[in-house]
Design a protein around this motif. Structure first.
Motif, PDB file in Angstrom:
ATOM      1  N   ILE A   1       7.046 -15.118  -7.711  1.00  0.00           N
ATOM      2  CA  ILE A   1       6.071 -14.441  -6.853  1.00  0.00           C
ATOM      3  C   ILE A   1       6.409 -12.956  -6.739  1.00  0.00           C
ATOM      4  CG2 ILE A   1       5.230 -14.287  -4.469  1.00  0.00           C
ATOM      5  CD1 ILE A   1       5.566 -17.370  -4.363  1.00  0.00           C
ATOM      6  N   ARG A   2       7.690 -12.667  -6.615  1.00  0.00           N
ATOM      7  CA  ARG A   2       8.116 -11.259  -6.573  1.00  0.00           C
ATOM      8  C   ARG A   2       7.748 -10.544  -7.869  1.00  0.00           C
ATOM      9  NH1 ARG A   2      12.867  -8.107  -7.415  1.00  0.00           N
ATOM     10  NH2 ARG A   2      13.949  -9.863  -8.392  1.00  0.00           N
ATOM     11  N   SER A   3       7.966 -11.218  -8.987  1.00  0.00           N
ATOM     12  CA  SER A   3       7.623 -10.649 -10.295  1.00  0.00           C
ATOM     13  C   SER A   3       6.122 -10.458 -10.431  1.00  0.00           C
ATOM     14  CB  SER A   3       8.136 -11.559 -11.414  1.00  0.00           C
ATOM     15  OG  SER A   3       7.734 -11.089 -12.675  1.00  0.00           O
ATOM     16  N   LEU A   4       5.349 -11.422  -9.919  1.00  0.00           N
ATOM     17  CA  LEU A   4       3.892 -11.334  -9.993  1.00  0.00           C
ATOM     18  C   LEU A   4       3.383 -10.138  -9.195  1.00  0.00           C
ATOM     19  CD1 LEU A   4       1.166 -12.479 -10.820  1.00  0.00           C
ATOM     20  CD2 LEU A   4       1.327 -14.099  -8.912  1.00  0.00           C
ATOM     21  N   ILE A   5       3.926  -9.943  -8.005  1.00  0.00           N
ATOM     22  CA  ILE A   5       3.542  -8.771  -7.206  1.00  0.00           C
ATOM     23  C   ILE A   5       3.837  -7.492  -7.981  1.00  0.00           C
ATOM     24  CG2 ILE A   5       4.062  -7.443  -5.114  1.00  0.00           C
ATOM     25  CD1 ILE A   5       4.574 -10.114  -3.702  1.00  0.00           C
ATOM     26  N   ASN A   6       5.009  -7.436  -8.591  1.00  0.00           N
ATOM     27  CA  ASN A   6       5.395  -6.244  -9.354  1.00  0.00           C
ATOM     28  C   ASN A   6       4.445  -5.989 -10.522  1.00  0.00           C
ATOM     29  OD1 ASN A   6       7.397  -4.082 -10.045  1.00  0.00           O
ATOM     30  ND2 ASN A   6       7.571  -5.317 -11.905  1.00  0.00           N
ATOM     31  N   VAL A   7       4.057  -7.055 -11.229  1.00  0.00           N
ATOM     32  CA  VAL A   7       3.117  -6.910 -12.350  1.00  0.00           C
ATOM     33  C   VAL A   7       1.789  -6.350 -11.863  1.00  0.00           C
ATOM     34  CG1 VAL A   7       1.730  -8.199 -14.026  1.00  0.00           C
ATOM     35  CG2 VAL A   7       4.160  -8.694 -13.796  1.00  0.00           C
ATOM     36  N   LEU A   8       1.283  -6.886 -10.766  1.00  0.00           N
ATOM     37  CA  LEU A   8      -0.012  -6.458 -10.240  1.00  0.00           C
ATOM     38  C   LEU A   8       0.031  -5.016  -9.736  1.00  0.00           C
ATOM     39  CD1 LEU A   8      -0.999  -9.708  -8.287  1.00  0.00           C
ATOM     40  CD2 LEU A   8      -1.871  -8.955 -10.507  1.00  0.00           C
ATOM     41  N   VAL A   9       1.076  -4.685  -8.997  1.00  0.00           N
ATOM     42  CA  VAL A   9       1.207  -3.327  -8.461  1.00  0.00           C
ATOM     43  C   VAL A   9       1.374  -2.313  -9.590  1.00  0.00           C
ATOM     44  CG1 VAL A   9       2.706  -1.796  -7.127  1.00  0.00           C
ATOM     45  CG2 VAL A   9       2.084  -4.036  -6.215  1.00  0.00           C
TER      46      VAL A   9
ATOM     47  N   GLN B   1      -9.330   2.812  -0.820  1.00  0.00           N
ATOM     48  CA  GLN B   1      -9.517   1.969  -1.999  1.00  0.00           C
ATOM     49  C   GLN B   1      -8.243   1.201  -2.348  1.00  0.00           C
ATOM     50  OE1 GLN B   1     -11.424   3.945  -5.411  1.00  0.00           O
ATOM     51  NE2 GLN B   1     -12.305   5.449  -4.017  1.00  0.00           N
ATOM     52  N   LEU B   2      -7.108   1.863  -2.301  1.00  0.00           N
ATOM     53  CA  LEU B   2      -5.868   1.194  -2.710  1.00  0.00           C
ATOM     54  C   LEU B   2      -5.449   0.123  -1.697  1.00  0.00           C
ATOM     55  CD1 LEU B   2      -2.931   2.091  -1.203  1.00  0.00           C
ATOM     56  CD2 LEU B   2      -3.517   4.281  -2.267  1.00  0.00           C
ATOM     57  N   VAL B   3      -5.791   0.317  -0.412  1.00  0.00           N
ATOM     58  CA  VAL B   3      -5.471  -0.706   0.582  1.00  0.00           C
ATOM     59  C   VAL B   3      -6.251  -1.985   0.297  1.00  0.00           C
ATOM     60  CG1 VAL B   3      -5.632  -1.353   3.018  1.00  0.00           C
ATOM     61  CG2 VAL B   3      -4.771   0.900   2.387  1.00  0.00           C
ATOM     62  N   ASP B   4      -7.496  -1.846  -0.159  1.00  0.00           N
ATOM     63  CA  ASP B   4      -8.280  -3.033  -0.523  1.00  0.00           C
ATOM     64  C   ASP B   4      -7.555  -3.853  -1.590  1.00  0.00           C
ATOM     65  OD1 ASP B   4     -10.224  -2.286   1.237  1.00  0.00           O
ATOM     66  OD2 ASP B   4     -11.613  -1.510  -0.269  1.00  0.00           O
ATOM     67  N   TYR B   5      -6.975  -3.172  -2.554  1.00  0.00           N
ATOM     68  CA  TYR B   5      -6.270  -3.875  -3.633  1.00  0.00           C
ATOM     69  C   TYR B   5      -4.916  -4.389  -3.168  1.00  0.00           C
ATOM     70  CZ  TYR B   5      -9.741  -2.802  -7.175  1.00  0.00           C
ATOM     71  OH  TYR B   5     -10.900  -2.768  -7.898  1.00  0.00           O
ATOM     72  N   ALA B   6      -4.264  -3.643  -2.295  1.00  0.00           N
ATOM     73  CA  ALA B   6      -3.002  -4.135  -1.733  1.00  0.00           C
ATOM     74  C   ALA B   6      -3.243  -5.416  -0.941  1.00  0.00           C
ATOM     75  CB  ALA B   6      -2.384  -3.071  -0.829  1.00  0.00           C
ATOM     76  N   ASP B   7      -4.354  -5.484  -0.237  1.00  0.00           N
ATOM     77  CA  ASP B   7      -4.759  -6.683   0.499  1.00  0.00           C
ATOM     78  C   ASP B   7      -4.933  -7.855  -0.469  1.00  0.00           C
ATOM     79  OD1 ASP B   7      -5.699  -8.362   2.530  1.00  0.00           O
ATOM     80  OD2 ASP B   7      -7.754  -7.642   2.338  1.00  0.00           O
ATOM     81  N   GLU B   8      -5.612  -7.609  -1.566  1.00  0.00           N
ATOM     82  CA  GLU B   8      -5.856  -8.654  -2.561  1.00  0.00           C
ATOM     83  C   GLU B   8      -4.555  -9.152  -3.187  1.00  0.00           C
ATOM     84  OE1 GLU B   8      -8.702  -9.363  -6.510  1.00  0.00           O
ATOM     85  OE2 GLU B   8      -8.819  -7.493  -5.374  1.00  0.00           O
TER      86      GLU B   8
ATOM     87  N   ALA C   1       0.827  -1.210   0.000  1.00  0.00           N
ATOM     88  CA  ALA C   1       0.000   0.000   0.000  1.00  0.00           C
ATOM     89  C   ALA C   1       0.860   1.259   0.000  1.00  0.00           C
ATOM     90  CB  ALA C   1      -0.929  -0.011   1.214  1.00  0.00           C
ATOM     91  N   ARG C   2       1.937   1.260   0.764  1.00  0.00           N
ATOM     92  CA  ARG C   2       2.821   2.429   0.785  1.00  0.00           C
ATOM     93  C   ARG C   2       3.434   2.668  -0.588  1.00  0.00           C
ATOM     94  NH1 ARG C   2       5.265  -0.067   5.187  1.00  0.00           N
ATOM     95  NH2 ARG C   2       7.247  -0.041   4.043  1.00  0.00           N
ATOM     96  N   THR C   3       3.822   1.608  -1.264  1.00  0.00           N
ATOM     97  CA  THR C   3       4.404   1.751  -2.598  1.00  0.00           C
ATOM     98  C   THR C   3       3.411   2.377  -3.560  1.00  0.00           C
ATOM     99  OG1 THR C   3       5.873  -0.149  -2.286  1.00  0.00           O
ATOM    100  CG2 THR C   3       5.389   0.483  -4.553  1.00  0.00           C
ATOM    101  N   ILE C   4       2.183   1.875  -3.533  1.00  0.00           N
ATOM    102  CA  ILE C   4       1.149   2.397  -4.430  1.00  0.00           C
ATOM    103  C   ILE C   4       0.858   3.859  -4.112  1.00  0.00           C
ATOM    104  CG2 ILE C   4      -1.256   2.163  -5.158  1.00  0.00           C
ATOM    105  CD1 ILE C   4      -0.989  -0.855  -4.406  1.00  0.00           C
TER     106      ILE C   4
END
Length: 377
Positions: free
Chosen positions: A251-259, A192-199, A79-82
């Motif tokens: 997994i790290r790459s997947l997080i990066n793609v999503l963020v 709103q962005l925290v909801d997506y960070a949670d997901e 969430a902080r990154t976003i």
């Protein structure tokens, strides 16, 4: 250096305020949202998250599986990154992320389901249990740390972010904090962005934990488009590395793609809608969301995890044990409320049924197991 926030970001000096007025003289080095973050971190409910599990119940304490505490920290980091990338309030996003799971019962979602079943079957004269509402109750009432008020006395914006879901019936009892569920408006962009960070956090770390626990297999994950693409892209560049490292890099790459997609797509939506202030954010449509392709790829992952992980016999069996423990504890305390700890009985004057729910839902997994065993010696 203080970052410059966008006009539609929540600013601590423009907060709608706290339930109880406070003298801020002792907090000259912190803004309102930073104070909220610190109060959450120092709370008893936050510490208890260390022993409340996500998916894997009754895991040995030496394991490295996620708890609700480590999950909350991961959500906070994302969430902080976003927020930082979009010039939104990083402090508010962090506070909401750290508090978003405070209301969860022991034994994951199975625990919440069993609490509601016990409330119904035992004819308890209170409403249904919902972890978002309980989280708000914790920060508004149950935390007992201050002389001048109950709860943590958090800012409106932080409390609003904790309350992700709420029925209209419950919202009517909450005043201003529940108004958006009645009038159909939106929370802040930070909420709103925290909801997506949670997901993002729970989908990716459930893959990690599921693989570590042997409940899902890499060969099946490779068939999922976005996971498979990340994996093979990394393997093509680093085929000499051990598969375990490749999985972690995936997994790290997947997080990066999503963020990255969430930031890019949400920025585009905000630019199109052009909100001028926080009020515009509240009255217009939700502006934080994935692009449609990424949303579809993530839904594929969620469907896979539901079938292969959350409905796995090992997970379901553990959840059933947790449900039995909670059911038994409710029956015991309903039969004799005097067995409740004295501090639970006398700290506030709610109905005894509510005190039983508050006490059992506040337990960690280990607390509940230990209490259950003490009654069954």
């Amino acid at each position: 250096m203080t970052s410059i926030l966008m006009p539609y970001a929540c600013k601590p000096e423009e907060s709608k305020g706290r339930l109880y007025p406070e003298n801020n003289q002792r907090s000259l080095n912190r803004n309102n949202f930073q104070r909220d973050r610190d109060r959450i971190i120092h709370s008893k409910a936050f510490r208890k998250l260390d022993s409340k599990t996500q998916v894997f119940i009754n895991i040995d304490s030496s394991s490295c599986f996620r708890t609700r505490l480590t999950h909350s920290l991961e959500v906070s980091q994302i969430a902080r990154t976003i927020a930082r990338s979009m010039s939104l309030s990083e402090d508010l996003s962090e506070a909401i992320a750290l508090a978003h799971d405070l209301g969860h019962a022991p034994f994951g979602h199975a625990g919440q389901e069993e609490i509601n079943l016990s409330i119904k079957n035992l004819n308890m004269n209170i409403g249904a249990f919902e972890h978002n509402l309980q989280g708000l109750r914790i920060v508004d009432v149950l935390e007992n740390r201050y002389i001048n008020f109950n709860g943590l006395n958090l800012c409106f914006e932080t409390r609003e972010g904790i309350l992700k879901h709420c029925s209209k019936q419950d919202a009517k009892k909450l005043g201003d904090i529940g108004a958006r569920f009645i009038d159909g408006t939106n929370p802040s962009l930070e909420a709103q962005l925290v909801d997506y960070a949670d997901e993002i956090a729970y989908n990716t770390h459930d893959i990690d934990d599921g693989l570590n626990y042997g409940l899902i297999e890499l060969k099946d994950l490779k068939d999922l488009y976005i996971f498979g693409k990340c994996f093979y892209d990394i393997k093509h560049l680093h085929c000499e590395f051990d598969e375990k490292i490749l999985i972690l890099e995936t997994i790290r790459s997947l997080i990066n793609v999503l963020v990255t997609d969430l930031i890019s797509n949400s920025t585009k939506i905000i630019k199109q809608i052009n909100p001028k202030n926080v009020y515009d954010v509240r009255v217009k449509c939700n502006m934080i969301r994935f692009s449609e392709p990424i949303e579809n790829y993530l839904n594929e992952i969620k469907s896979f995890l539901y079938l292969k992980l959350y409905r796995n016999d090992v997970v379901l069996d553990a959840a059933a044990r947790g449900r039995h423990i909670i059911k038994t504890l409710f029956e015991i305390y309903m039969n004799d409320p005097r067995l409740l700890p004295k501090e639970s009985l006398c700290r506030y004057s709610d109905h005894i049924h509510q005190q039983i729910v508050d006490y059992i839902s506040s337990m960690t997994d280990r607390d509940a197991i230990s209490c259950f065993k003490s009654f069954n010696r």
